[in-house]
Write an enzyme that holds these catalytic residues in place. Structure first.
Site, PDB file in Angstrom:
ATOM      1  N   SER A 258       0.857  -1.172   0.000  1.00  0.00           N
ATOM      2  CA  SER A 258       0.000   0.000   0.000  1.00  0.00           C
ATOM      3  C   SER A 258       0.898   1.229   0.000  1.00  0.00           C
ATOM      4  O   SER A 258       2.117   1.105   0.051  1.00  0.00           O
ATOM      5  CB  SER A 258      -0.875   0.000   1.263  1.00  0.00           C
ATOM      6  OG  SER A 258      -0.034   0.190   2.387  1.00  0.00           O
ATOM      7  N   LYS A 259       0.286   2.390  -0.023  1.00  0.00           N
ATOM      8  CA  LYS A 259       1.056   3.640  -0.038  1.00  0.00           C
ATOM      9  C   LYS A 259       2.057   3.684   1.121  1.00  0.00           C
ATOM     10  O   LYS A 259       3.183   4.132   0.979  1.00  0.00           O
ATOM     11  CB  LYS A 259       0.107   4.818   0.086  1.00  0.00           C
ATOM     12  CG  LYS A 259      -0.544   5.151  -1.236  1.00  0.00           C
ATOM     13  CD  LYS A 259      -0.479   6.641  -1.512  1.00  0.00           C
ATOM     14  CE  LYS A 259      -0.844   6.939  -2.950  1.00  0.00           C
ATOM     15  NZ  LYS A 259      -2.225   7.203  -3.153  1.00  0.00           N
ATOM     16  N   ARG A 260       1.598   3.183   2.261  1.00  0.00           N
ATOM     17  CA  ARG A 260       2.420   3.170   3.472  1.00  0.00           C
ATOM     18  C   ARG A 260       3.752   2.446   3.236  1.00  0.00           C
ATOM     19  O   ARG A 260       4.767   2.743   3.810  1.00  0.00           O
ATOM     20  CB  ARG A 260       1.597   2.458   4.546  1.00  0.00           C
ATOM     21  CG  ARG A 260       2.179   2.306   5.904  1.00  0.00           C
ATOM     22  CD  ARG A 260       1.071   1.837   6.846  1.00  0.00           C
ATOM     23  NE  ARG A 260       0.456   0.595   6.395  1.00  0.00           N
ATOM     24  CZ  ARG A 260       0.913  -0.614   6.718  1.00  0.00           C
ATOM     25  NH1 ARG A 260       1.971  -0.747   7.473  1.00  0.00           N
ATOM     26  NH2 ARG A 260       0.298  -1.700   6.296  1.00  0.00           N
TER      27      ARG A 260
END
Ligand code: GLU
Length: 478
Positions: A258-260
């Site tokens: 994910s973006k994280r």
């Protein structure tokens, strides 16, 4: 656009044709870039063609900004294509034509069920805990039973008995029962094609022989194959493509990326993290593909070595540290003038590219990204009086300024401003003063760079040049 016969030709000649088919609803993220890379490498390895198709049929979510970012990102990675990109939205008429061909040949049918009726059907299925699937209510009905002029969709008449096995080049054989595939819509009531139809028609018309994509599309393959087989039965020249569904990328904690985790657009790796394209290329290649335990593989080697046999079946984990280590390797390999231009752009006003080029061999040795190179280069362009870090200021305490006075005098007498000569002079002075070389080098570093870390101190003297170096030392000397 390639015609049906070109596909038949392709099948005959055995030419490999791959495609990367991004939906421009977001930037080119790491997963997409890797899919693009694998497709490109497969085509290049086999001397085939690599094609690009922008799947922009979802007009509401597709943006020009995303299209530009995808094309720029691919270009930056050095992935070139053998034809201009195909825009799926330009081809709606052709998609509809295939839907009507399927209808006329009896491989599809008109469905007059209203949206409300279908919602009721799903509610009943939900209540009975059955899978939510179109129940084929118009499959065998005569269209004349529908009210005059009633809107209809065209649904694919998928086989409802037996099973299909796909011999996926990555996943191995995968079998799905035909009863699990419902008669899904290929043409909407407003005459627009669905995504599932568009993909199949475009792949055929582009002559695509190998479909390499994320394994989140494996289920779609079982829905897409019935269209391909029906068209092959109708007009021939629609061979099954070879499928290779590659596992998704996970974050270093094992969760879906994910973006994280850094599932950012490739431009973030370029701009924010200072990664070189050849490093990202190499890293993405190794992310899910391997050749023994080789980590560093150049573009040319990758073209020679890449094949689908080396693609692993389990998800790979994204690891920023590994990417930075590779980046460090490619920084050391890279041409100094090229790096100087990239670093100058980061520094902005006041950066001197010629000086950066000369400094690059010593600036890049330990750097893992362009930001570190730019930080390391800052001393070259600092203006007097130099700003001092706290630690640097500490190095100028005690008798440091007196020592600097002696250094200034000794170096000012040195006319040969080369690293070797400056080192010899400084060492001689250290001996004369009965001090270790470090005792001299530390305040010199503080005075010359305003920091406590820098390239070797004699390199610093040479890069700054006699006048600037002496001026900086003078400014701090007692
Ligand atoms: N457009 C799809 C995506 O971006 C890919 C479709 C395909 O490769 O068949 O996920």
């Amino acid at each position: 656009m390639a015609s049906e016969s070109s596909s038949a030709h392709t099948a005959r000649t055995g030419e490999v044709v791959t495609r990367f088919a991004p939906s421009p609803t977001g930037f080119l993220h790491i997963g997409g870039a890797r899919t693009a890379l694998f497709n490109w490498l497969y085509a290049r390895h086999h001397g085939g063609r690599a094609l690009l198709r922008i799947e922009d049929t979802d007009r509401k979510r597709s943006t020009q900004e995303a299209i530009d970012a995808i094309i720029e990102g691919l270009d930056w990675l050095g992935l070139d294509y053998d034809a201009p990109p195909i825009f799926q939205s330009d081809r709606a008429e052709r998609h509809a034509e295939v839907a009507w061909t399927l209808l006329k040949a009896g491989y599809a049918y008109k469905c007059f069920a209203t949206p409300e009726e279908l919602e009721r059907m799903r509610e009943e299925q939900r209540a009975q805990k059955k899978p939510l699937r179109y129940d084929g209510r118009w499959r065998d009905r005569d269209p004349s039973e529908a009210p005059e002029g009633a809107p209809f969709t065209i649904r694919l008449k998928t086989p409802d008995t037996g099973e299909v096995t796909i011999h996926d080049r990555v996943q191995g054989p995968v079998t799905v029962k035909n009863e699990e595939i419902d008669d899904y819509i290929i043409l909407r009531a407003d005459g627009t094609p669905t995504y599932m139809l568009a993909v199949v028609v475009d792949d055929h018309d582009m002559g695509v022989t190998h479909i390499i994509r994320g394994d989140d599309h494996l289920n779609n393959a079982f829905r897409q194959l019935p269209i391909i087989r029906a068209m092959n039965a109708i007009e021939g020249g629609w061979p099954d493509p070879v499928y290779a569904h590659i596992p998704l990328i996970h974050g270093s904690d094992g969760a879906k990326l994910s973006k994280r985790h850094g599932a950012l657009g490739v431009e973030a790796y370029r701009d924010e993290f200072g990664i070189l394209p050849e490093a990202l290329f190499n890293y993405l290649l190794r992310l899910g593909w391997g050749h023994g335990d080789r980590e560093e593989i150049t573009r040319e080697e990758a073209i020679t070595l890449f094949d689908l046999n080396g693609v692993g079946k389990s998800p790979s984990r994204f690891d920023m540290k590994k990417l930075e280590n590779l980046n460090g390797h490619y920084l050391r390999e890279a041409d100094d003038a090229r790096l100087a231009a990239l670093v100058a752009a980061r520094i902005g006003e006041g950066a001197d590219e010629a000086l950066l080029t000369r400094a690059m061999p010593v600036l890049k040795v330990r750097a893992k990204n362009l930001n570190e190179v730019a930080d390391g280069a800052a001393f070259l362009f600092a203006k007097r009086p130099l700003a001092m870090t706290e630690k640097a200021a500490q190095l100028l305490e005690g008798d440091a300024r007196t020592i600097l006075r002696s250094i200034c005098n000794a170096l000012a007498a040195q006319n040969d401003w080369t690293s070797d000569a400056l080192e010899a002079t400084t060492k001689a002075l250290a001996e004369e003063l009965g001090l270790g070389l470090g005792k001299l080098a530390q305040p010199m570093r503080a005075a010359l760079t305003g920091t406590t870390t820098s390239p070797g101190i004699f390199d610093v003297l040479v890069l700054l040049g006699r006048d600037e170096a002496l001026a900086r030392l003078e400014a701090q000397a007692a």
